[in-house]
Design a protein around this motif. Structure first.
Motif, short mmCIF file in Angstrom:
data_model
loop_
_atom_site.label_atom_id
_atom_site.label_comp_id
_atom_site.label_asym_id
_atom_site.label_seq_id
_atom_site.Cartn_x
_atom_site.Cartn_y
_atom_site.Cartn_z
N ILE A 194 0.82 -1.21 0.00
CA ILE A 194 0.00 0.00 0.00
C ILE A 194 0.85 1.26 0.00
O ILE A 194 0.34 2.35 0.25
CB ILE A 194 -0.96 0.03 1.21
CG1 ILE A 194 -0.17 0.04 2.52
CG2 ILE A 194 -1.94 -1.15 1.16
CD1 ILE A 194 -1.02 0.36 3.74
N SER A 195 2.14 1.12 -0.29
CA SER A 195 3.04 2.28 -0.20
C SER A 195 2.60 3.42 -1.12
O SER A 195 2.70 4.60 -0.75
CB SER A 195 4.48 1.87 -0.53
OG SER A 195 4.56 1.24 -1.79
N ASP A 196 2.10 3.08 -2.31
CA ASP A 196 1.64 4.13 -3.23
C ASP A 196 0.42 4.85 -2.67
O ASP A 196 0.29 6.08 -2.81
CB ASP A 196 1.30 3.53 -4.60
CG ASP A 196 2.54 3.09 -5.35
OD1 ASP A 196 3.64 3.54 -4.98
OD2 ASP A 196 2.41 2.27 -6.29
N GLN A 221 -1.61 9.79 0.24
CA GLN A 221 -2.55 10.03 1.33
C GLN A 221 -3.98 9.57 1.00
O GLN A 221 -4.96 10.22 1.34
CB GLN A 221 -2.55 11.51 1.72
CG GLN A 221 -1.19 12.00 2.23
CD GLN A 221 -1.22 13.45 2.66
OE1 GLN A 221 -2.13 14.19 2.33
NE2 GLN A 221 -0.21 13.84 3.43
N ALA A 222 -4.06 8.43 0.32
CA ALA A 222 -5.37 7.88 -0.03
C ALA A 222 -5.89 6.99 1.09
O ALA A 222 -6.10 5.78 0.93
CB ALA A 222 -5.26 7.09 -1.34
N ASP A 223 -6.09 7.59 2.25
CA ASP A 223 -6.44 6.82 3.45
C ASP A 223 -7.77 6.08 3.32
O ASP A 223 -7.96 5.02 3.90
CB ASP A 223 -6.50 7.76 4.67
CG ASP A 223 -5.15 8.38 4.96
OD1 ASP A 223 -4.22 7.63 5.29
OD2 ASP A 223 -5.01 9.61 4.82
N ASN A 224 -8.70 6.64 2.53
CA ASN A 224 -9.99 5.99 2.38
C ASN A 224 -9.91 4.65 1.67
O ASN A 224 -10.84 3.84 1.72
CB ASN A 224 -10.95 6.91 1.61
CG ASN A 224 -11.49 8.02 2.48
OD1 ASN A 224 -11.50 7.90 3.71
ND2 ASN A 224 -11.93 9.11 1.87
N TRP A 225 -8.80 4.41 0.99
CA TRP A 225 -8.62 3.17 0.24
C TRP A 225 -7.81 2.13 1.02
O TRP A 225 -7.59 1.03 0.53
CB TRP A 225 -7.92 3.45 -1.09
CG TRP A 225 -8.77 4.23 -2.04
CD1 TRP A 225 -8.89 5.58 -2.12
CD2 TRP A 225 -9.65 3.69 -3.03
NE1 TRP A 225 -9.77 5.93 -3.10
CE2 TRP A 225 -10.26 4.78 -3.68
CE3 TRP A 225 -9.97 2.39 -3.43
CZ2 TRP A 225 -11.18 4.61 -4.72
CZ3 TRP A 225 -10.88 2.22 -4.46
CH2 TRP A 225 -11.48 3.33 -5.10
N ILE A 226 -7.39 2.48 2.21
CA ILE A 226 -6.50 1.58 2.97
C ILE A 226 -7.29 0.85 4.05
O ILE A 226 -7.81 1.47 4.98
CB ILE A 226 -5.32 2.35 3.59
CG1 ILE A 226 -4.51 3.03 2.49
CG2 ILE A 226 -4.45 1.40 4.41
CD1 ILE A 226 -3.38 3.90 3.01
#
Length: 372
Positions: free
Chosen positions: A75-77, A82-87
């Motif tokens: 998930i480094s990309d 800062q795509a926190d909603n996708w993590i």
């Protein structure tokens, strides 16, 4: 499409779990400590940025236990942009819930989670022992929870993992591969010290009231005996090191096969409980009322191993877990070292059937993950 098919196949063959609104990588006790810490931080700093990394579901993925965060490295990309909603953390585990369990007038849900570490991963025989960072093969944290109708929660945690020295068992045409132990014992001791420190940091009492009990179940003869002697020598060396916390380690070598071959068979396994009764009681368990008030903290942990940390380990862990349930429900006679009961059973027939099924399912699941 072919690559997606490979991905779907890989995900289907390993039980990966995730939750949008609950951090399943942590035990109930760790979650309680995090809530207390978060509350204290918010009280002391009104400008706290603790919510920055929460996704739209309110889950702070950065607080996930990195040992059980299986998709952390890919998930480094997403992190960099800062795509926190996708993590959302994925966890490889065995999870089972059994509602409407009953012991006398106590009605509860039995929730069972065995979390597998992503470090030093690989199949049996290929992955053994410990790596240079102190991570052991087939490390599993098993949490047994009682969720009561009134909102009260009881929890008990145990861990398992490969013997924490550098060793291998290279595969050949024979049924039982030969054991090869790293001749440089100093290197094994250094790695074992890292492992012991790590599990003490996570599972033991920082005030030194209790620590970690190593329960070694391998044979005391032939190759297993040699490996067990090297293990015991390594732990003895680790205990002599300067850090005071490394003294919070106990070690018991209980030859599972030898005990069950004696007259009495499987019932002889109950003889282990009196040997570690004081340590077991000192370690306690976690309990929280429905108002969030913690009334008991688990301040130690039992770490069990055999050669593969599968069948023998699962049986012994189930003995400790059964005893803890009786203790949590005040059904244990403390005046008797065996609780007045057979260590392999309880008098609660309906619950015992459920209990044995859950632990059998756990054994099968962990065996499939590690041995295939």
């Amino acid at each position: 499409d072919q690559y997606l098919a490979y991905l779907e196949k890989g995900l289907a063959e390993h039980n990966f779990f995730y939750s949008y609104d609950c951090d399943i990588t942590h035990t109930q006790q760790r979650l309680a400590k995090m809530r207390i810490s978060s509350k204290e931080n918010s009280n002391s700093n009104s400008n706290s940025n603790s919510l920055v990394f929460k996704n739209k579901h309110g889950l702070n993925w950065r607080q996930a236990d990195t040992r059980f965060f299986w998709n952390r490295d890919i998930i480094s990309d997403l992190v960099s942009c800062q795509a926190d909603n996708w993590i959302v953390p994925f966890m490889n585990a065995h999870i089972e819930s059994r509602p409407d369990c009953r012991i006398d007038d106590e009605n509860f849900t039995l929730l069972f989670i065995s979390r597998r570490s992503r470090f030093n991963q690989g199949c049996r025989f290929i992955k053994r022992g410990i790596d240079n960072e102190g991570n052991v093969a087939n490390f599993v944290e098993t949490e047994q929870m009682l969720l009561h109708k009134d909102g009260k929660i009881n929890s008990y945690v145990q861990i398992r993992g490969s013997i924490p020295i550098i060793w291998q068992s290279h595969v050949h045409m024979k049924y039982a591969p030969e054991v090869a132990i790293e001749p440089n014992s100093k290197k094994s001791i250094e790695c074992a010290a890292l492992h012991v420190k790590s599990i003490l940091d996570i599972y033991s009492d920082p005030q030194g009231r209790s620590g970690v009990l190593f329960v070694n179940l391998i044979d005391k003869k032939k190759e297993q005996g040699t490996l067990g002697e090297a293990f015991q020598q390594c732990i003895d060396e680790v205990k002599t090191m300067t850090s005071n916390r490394l003294h919070a380690v106990d070690y018991v070598w209980f030859d599972f096969h030898a005990e069950t071959k004696k007259k009495g068979g499987w019932k002889n396994l109950g003889s282990l409980l009196p040997k570690v009764e004081t340590i077991f009681n000192d370690q306690k368990h976690f309990a929280m009322n429905n108002d969030g008030n913690v009334i008991s903290w688990q301040i130690g942990c039992i770490r069990t191993n055999c050669m593969d940390n599968l069948d023998r380990t699962n049986v012994i862990q189930s003995l400790f877990a059964r005893r803890c349930i009786l203790k949590q429900l005040n059904k244990l006679d403390d005046s008797n070292n065996n609780g007045g009961m057979d260590a392999l059973n309880t008098p609660y027939i309906a619950f015992e059937k459920i209990y044995k099924t859950v632990w059998t399912n756990n054994a099968n699941a962990i065996s499939n993950y590690y041995a295939g």
